[in-house]
Design a protein around this motif. Structure first.
Motif, short mmCIF file in Angstrom:
data_model
loop_
_atom_site.label_atom_id
_atom_site.label_comp_id
_atom_site.label_asym_id
_atom_site.label_seq_id
_atom_site.Cartn_x
_atom_site.Cartn_y
_atom_site.Cartn_z
N ALA A 69 7.39 5.53 16.10
CA ALA A 69 8.47 4.60 15.73
C ALA A 69 7.91 3.36 15.05
N THR A 70 6.78 2.85 15.54
CA THR A 70 6.14 1.69 14.92
C THR A 70 5.73 2.02 13.49
N LEU A 71 5.11 3.17 13.30
CA LEU A 71 4.69 3.59 11.95
C LEU A 71 5.88 3.76 11.01
N MET A 72 6.95 4.36 11.51
CA MET A 72 8.12 4.60 10.67
C MET A 72 8.91 3.33 10.36
N TRP A 77 5.59 3.45 5.38
CA TRP A 77 6.52 4.57 5.55
C TRP A 77 7.69 4.41 4.58
N ALA A 78 8.26 3.20 4.54
CA ALA A 78 9.42 2.95 3.67
C ALA A 78 9.10 3.22 2.21
N ALA A 79 7.87 2.95 1.80
CA ALA A 79 7.46 3.15 0.41
C ALA A 79 7.01 4.58 0.13
N GLY A 80 6.97 5.43 1.16
CA GLY A 80 6.54 6.82 0.97
C GLY A 80 5.04 6.99 0.87
N ARG A 81 4.27 5.96 1.30
CA ARG A 81 2.81 6.03 1.21
C ARG A 81 2.16 6.56 2.49
N LEU A 82 2.96 6.86 3.51
CA LEU A 82 2.40 7.21 4.81
C LEU A 82 2.80 8.62 5.21
N THR A 83 1.83 9.41 5.57
CA THR A 83 2.06 10.72 6.17
C THR A 83 1.50 10.66 7.58
N ILE A 84 2.28 11.10 8.54
CA ILE A 84 1.86 11.10 9.94
C ILE A 84 1.63 12.55 10.35
N VAL A 85 0.47 12.82 10.94
CA VAL A 85 0.17 14.15 11.46
C VAL A 85 -0.08 14.00 12.95
N LEU A 86 0.68 14.73 13.73
CA LEU A 86 0.52 14.74 15.19
C LEU A 86 0.12 16.15 15.57
N THR A 87 -1.03 16.29 16.22
CA THR A 87 -1.49 17.62 16.58
C THR A 87 -2.07 17.62 17.98
N ALA A 88 -2.02 18.76 18.61
CA ALA A 88 -2.62 18.95 19.93
C ALA A 88 -4.07 19.39 19.74
#
Length: 153
Positions: A69-72, A77-88
């Motif tokens: 939520a903080t990242l988004m 994020w708003a500018a489309g420069r951020l990709t978040i990857v969450l993995t186990a």
């Protein structure tokens, strides 16, 4: 509760000083996000409570939900420069070593990828985002950016 083995950098003694320069405990996380000060590639590695090894799944889910939520909420994020990857880091030994991985980007909505990807695919994606050459098996691994339809700038 932090497990050093979850971060590979301390195992490279010749580069330890450089790694320590860029590793921190997350106290600057919210400010860096709000100030658009994120690097091209960053890792947020949960401690053994927040990765659900030693605490409840709800505790881990809440921690991850807060970070995402903080990242988004940030300008990257708003500018489309951020990709978040969450993995186990492991499977449940019942699924043929399939591990959960979610890729989030403002351009993606409910995208499900069924083609096989691997940790080498993730390594290649991180190399691409970091504008560095893909290493070893990542050179020939299935392309994660292509699988998700992401553009690497």
């Amino acid at each position: 509760k932090y497990a050093v083995r979850h971060t590979g950098f301390p195992y490279y003694p010749n580069d330890r000083a450089l790694c320590e320069k860029y590793m921190f405990d997350g106290k600057y996380f919210a400010g860096d996000v709000a100030g658009a000060k994120l690097a091209n590639v960053e890792f947020f590695i949960a401690d053994n409570c927040h990765n659900a090894h030693d605490c409840s799944l709800k505790t881990a889910d809440d921690w991850h939900a807060d970070k995402i939520a903080t990242l988004m909420a940030g300008p990257d994020w708003a500018a489309g420069r951020l990709t978040i990857v969450l993995t186990a880091d492991e499977d449940d030994k019942k699924s043929g070593n399939r591990i959960f991985t979610a890729v989030m980007h403002p351009s993606l909505s409910h995208k499900v990828v069924t083609s096989p990807l691997s940790l080498y695919s993730l390594s290649g994606l991180l190399s691409d985002f970091g504008h560095s050459p893909r290493l070893l098996n990542a050179k020939t691994a299935p392309d994660m950016a292509a699988a998700f339809g992401l553009t690497v700038n």
